[in-house]
Design a protein around this motif. Sequence first.
Motif, PDB file in Angstrom:
ATOM      1  N   MET A   1      -5.001  28.550 -94.855  1.00 33.30           N
ATOM      2  CA  MET A   1      -5.777  29.715 -94.439  1.00 33.30           C
ATOM      3  C   MET A   1      -5.304  30.966 -95.177  1.00 33.30           C
ATOM      4  O   MET A   1      -6.116  31.791 -95.597  1.00 33.30           O
ATOM      5  CB  MET A   1      -5.660  29.919 -92.929  1.00 33.30           C
ATOM      6  N   ALA A   2      -3.992  31.097 -95.328  1.00 32.25           N
ATOM      7  CA  ALA A   2      -3.450  32.242 -96.065  1.00 32.25           C
ATOM      8  C   ALA A   2      -3.949  32.213 -97.510  1.00 32.25           C
ATOM      9  O   ALA A   2      -4.260  33.265 -98.089  1.00 32.25           O
ATOM     10  CB  ALA A   2      -1.927  32.234 -96.013  1.00 32.25           C
ATOM     11  N   GLY A   3      -4.044  31.017 -98.093  1.00 32.13           N
ATOM     12  CA  GLY A   3      -4.570  30.889 -99.445  1.00 32.13           C
ATOM     13  C   GLY A   3      -6.010  31.349 -99.540  1.00 32.13           C
ATOM     14  O   GLY A   3      -6.392  32.029-100.501  1.00 32.13           O
ATOM     15  N   VAL A   4      -6.807  31.009 -98.550  1.00 37.27           N
ATOM     16  CA  VAL A   4      -8.213  31.451 -98.521  1.00 37.27           C
ATOM     17  C   VAL A   4      -8.272  32.973 -98.466  1.00 37.27           C
ATOM     18  O   VAL A   4      -9.047  33.604 -99.182  1.00 37.27           O
ATOM     19  CB  VAL A   4      -8.960  30.809 -97.335  1.00 37.27           C
ATOM     20  N   HIS A   5      -7.428  33.575 -97.635  1.00 40.38           N
ATOM     21  CA  HIS A   5      -7.393  35.041 -97.554  1.00 40.38           C
ATOM     22  C   HIS A   5      -6.893  35.645 -98.866  1.00 40.38           C
ATOM     23  O   HIS A   5      -7.437  36.649 -99.338  1.00 40.38           O
ATOM     24  CB  HIS A   5      -6.496  35.501 -96.402  1.00 40.38           C
ATOM     25  N   ALA A   6      -5.864  35.037 -99.457  1.00 38.69           N
ATOM     26  CA  ALA A   6      -5.310  35.559-100.708  1.00 38.69           C
ATOM     27  C   ALA A   6      -6.328  35.493-101.845  1.00 38.69           C
ATOM     28  O   ALA A   6      -6.290  36.311-102.764  1.00 38.69           O
ATOM     29  CB  ALA A   6      -4.042  34.790-101.081  1.00 38.69           C
ATOM     30  N   LEU A   7      -7.237  34.535-101.781  1.00 40.16           N
ATOM     31  CA  LEU A   7      -8.282  34.413-102.794  1.00 40.16           C
ATOM     32  C   LEU A   7      -9.409  35.421-102.600  1.00 40.16           C
ATOM     33  O   LEU A   7     -10.343  35.477-103.390  1.00 40.16           O
ATOM     34  CB  LEU A   7      -8.843  32.989-102.811  1.00 40.16           C
ATOM     35  N   GLY A   8      -9.324  36.200-101.519  1.00 43.87           N
ATOM     36  CA  GLY A   8     -10.288  37.279-101.323  1.00 43.87           C
ATOM     37  C   GLY A   8     -11.429  37.001-100.372  1.00 43.87           C
ATOM     38  O   GLY A   8     -12.426  37.726-100.384  1.00 43.87           O
ATOM     39  N   ALA A   9     -11.307  35.973 -99.556  1.00 43.22           N
ATOM     40  CA  ALA A   9     -12.377  35.694 -98.591  1.00 43.22           C
ATOM     41  C   ALA A   9     -12.516  36.867 -97.622  1.00 43.22           C
ATOM     42  O   ALA A   9     -11.530  37.426 -97.157  1.00 43.22           O
ATOM     43  CB  ALA A   9     -12.077  34.417 -97.817  1.00 43.22           C
ATOM     44  N   ARG A  10     -13.747  37.234 -97.363  1.00 48.81           N
ATOM     45  CA  ARG A  10     -14.005  38.294 -96.385  1.00 48.81           C
ATOM     46  C   ARG A  10     -13.706  37.769 -94.984  1.00 48.81           C
ATOM     47  O   ARG A  10     -13.858  36.572 -94.719  1.00 48.81           O
ATOM     48  CB  ARG A  10     -15.462  38.746 -96.476  1.00 48.81           C
ATOM     49  N   PRO A  11     -13.322  38.631 -94.053  1.00 57.67           N
ATOM     50  CA  PRO A  11     -13.045  38.179 -92.683  1.00 57.67           C
ATOM     51  C   PRO A  11     -14.214  37.432 -92.045  1.00 57.67           C
ATOM     52  O   PRO A  11     -14.015  36.502 -91.280  1.00 57.67           O
ATOM     53  CB  PRO A  11     -12.748  39.477 -91.921  1.00 57.67           C
ATOM     54  N   GLU A  12     -15.446  37.821 -92.388  1.00 58.04           N
ATOM     55  CA  GLU A  12     -16.627  37.189 -91.801  1.00 58.04           C
ATOM     56  C   GLU A  12     -16.812  35.747 -92.267  1.00 58.04           C
ATOM     57  O   GLU A  12     -17.431  34.945 -91.575  1.00 58.04           O
ATOM     58  CB  GLU A  12     -17.900  37.976 -92.149  1.00 58.04           C
ATOM     59  N   THR A  13     -16.298  35.432 -93.457  1.00 57.68           N
ATOM     60  CA  THR A  13     -16.533  34.103 -94.016  1.00 57.68           C
ATOM     61  C   THR A  13     -15.272  33.268 -94.211  1.00 57.68           C
ATOM     62  O   THR A  13     -15.379  32.122 -94.646  1.00 57.68           O
ATOM     63  CB  THR A  13     -17.261  34.210 -95.371  1.00 57.68           C
ATOM     64  N   ALA A  14     -14.100  33.795 -93.901  1.00 62.42           N
ATOM     65  CA  ALA A  14     -12.859  33.031 -94.082  1.00 62.42           C
ATOM     66  C   ALA A  14     -12.898  31.732 -93.274  1.00 62.42           C
ATOM     67  O   ALA A  14     -12.505  30.668 -93.774  1.00 62.42           O
ATOM     68  CB  ALA A  14     -11.649  33.872 -93.690  1.00 62.42           C
ATOM     69  N   SER A  15     -13.398  31.797 -92.059  1.00 62.41           N
ATOM     70  CA  SER A  15     -13.500  30.589 -91.227  1.00 62.41           C
ATOM     71  C   SER A  15     -14.468  29.585 -91.836  1.00 62.41           C
ATOM     72  O   SER A  15     -14.245  28.376 -91.764  1.00 62.41           O
ATOM     73  CB  SER A  15     -13.944  30.942 -89.809  1.00 62.41           C
ATOM     74  N   LEU A  16     -15.532  30.064 -92.442  1.00 61.22           N
ATOM     75  CA  LEU A  16     -16.482  29.180 -93.112  1.00 61.22           C
ATOM     76  C   LEU A  16     -15.788  28.403 -94.229  1.00 61.22           C
ATOM     77  O   LEU A  16     -15.967  27.195 -94.362  1.00 61.22           O
ATOM     78  CB  LEU A  16     -17.669  29.966 -93.653  1.00 61.22           C
ATOM     79  N   TRP A  17     -14.985  29.096 -95.034  1.00 65.39           N
ATOM     80  CA  TRP A  17     -14.287  28.434 -96.141  1.00 65.39           C
ATOM     81  C   TRP A  17     -13.313  27.380 -95.625  1.00 65.39           C
ATOM     82  O   TRP A  17     -13.189  26.304 -96.213  1.00 65.39           O
ATOM     83  CB  TRP A  17     -13.573  29.457 -97.017  1.00 65.39           C
ATOM     84  N   ILE A  18     -12.643  27.669 -94.504  1.00 66.03           N
ATOM     85  CA  ILE A  18     -11.727  26.689 -93.916  1.00 66.03           C
ATOM     86  C   ILE A  18     -12.513  25.471 -93.414  1.00 66.03           C
ATOM     87  O   ILE A  18     -12.107  24.322 -93.608  1.00 66.03           O
ATOM     88  CB  ILE A  18     -10.896  27.324 -92.778  1.00 66.03           C
ATOM     89  N   GLN A  19     -13.641  25.703 -92.794  1.00 62.12           N
ATOM     90  CA  GLN A  19     -14.467  24.580 -92.315  1.00 62.12           C
ATOM     91  C   GLN A  19     -14.968  23.731 -93.466  1.00 62.12           C
ATOM     92  O   GLN A  19     -14.976  22.504 -93.386  1.00 62.12           O
ATOM     93  CB  GLN A  19     -15.637  25.104 -91.484  1.00 62.12           C
ATOM     94  N   LEU A  20     -15.398  24.361 -94.548  1.00 65.89           N
ATOM     95  CA  LEU A  20     -15.873  23.610 -95.704  1.00 65.89           C
ATOM     96  C   LEU A  20     -14.741  22.840 -96.357  1.00 65.89           C
ATOM     97  O   LEU A  20     -14.939  21.699 -96.800  1.00 65.89           O
ATOM     98  CB  LEU A  20     -16.551  24.549 -96.704  1.00 65.89           C
ATOM     99  N   LEU A  21     -13.560  23.431 -96.396  1.00 63.78           N
ATOM    100  CA  LEU A  21     -12.385  22.722 -96.921  1.00 63.78           C
ATOM    101  C   LEU A  21     -12.067  21.495 -96.060  1.00 63.78           C
ATOM    102  O   LEU A  21     -11.813  20.415 -96.574  1.00 63.78           O
ATOM    103  CB  LEU A  21     -11.189  23.671 -96.965  1.00 63.78           C
ATOM    104  N   ALA A  22     -12.141  21.663 -94.751  1.00 66.81           N
ATOM    105  CA  ALA A  22     -11.884  20.542 -93.846  1.00 66.81           C
ATOM    106  C   ALA A  22     -12.959  19.461 -93.982  1.00 66.81           C
ATOM    107  O   ALA A  22     -12.666  18.271 -93.944  1.00 66.81           O
ATOM    108  CB  ALA A  22     -11.821  21.036 -92.400  1.00 66.81           C
ATOM    109  N   LEU A  23     -14.190  19.878 -94.152  1.00 63.53           N
ATOM    110  CA  LEU A  23     -15.285  18.915 -94.322  1.00 63.53           C
ATOM    111  C   LEU A  23     -15.132  18.113 -95.607  1.00 63.53           C
ATOM    112  O   LEU A  23     -15.388  16.927 -95.638  1.00 63.53           O
ATOM    113  CB  LEU A  23     -16.636  19.640 -94.302  1.00 63.53           C
ATOM    114  N   ALA A  24     -14.664  18.803 -96.654  1.00 61.71           N
ATOM    115  CA  ALA A  24     -14.446  18.105 -97.935  1.00 61.71           C
ATOM    116  C   ALA A  24     -13.348  17.073 -97.770  1.00 61.71           C
ATOM    117  O   ALA A  24     -13.360  16.015 -98.335  1.00 61.71           O
ATOM    118  CB  ALA A  24     -14.091  19.109 -99.015  1.00 61.71           C
TER     119      ALA A  24
END
Length: 112
Positions: free
Chosen positions: A89-112
């Motif tokens: 999750m910290a990596g997703v934030h460090a890559l610049g994910a907006r707060p509104e979509t950071a959870s989306l990126w984590i879900q997509l990572l988990a789905l992959a």
Amino acid sequence: MTAHRGEGARAASLALAAVLLSQVAIGAHYVARTGLVDRASGARVFVLWDDAMISMRYARNLAAGDGLVWNPGGGAVQGYTNLGLTLAMAGVHALGARPETASLWIQLLALA
């Protein structure tokens, strides 16, 4: 006898493909259902379950350089459940994910 083995392998491959496609479809439906519209801004916001959102706060603070803490400037109290997920999750934030979509990126990572 060789032809039967080929048919069995093909059937197994098709079954696996069906299971994987079903998993992706169910996962995509779940991710879509976790998106909410923020009434104040009108932006679509994605959320995780409560335990993961706690880890997300620790991850956001870590990515911001404040350390693995609940509150910046506060004491280091462990409140996350899974260090590996928190670091992802910290990596997703460090890559610049907006707060509104950071959870989306984590879900997509988990789905992959």
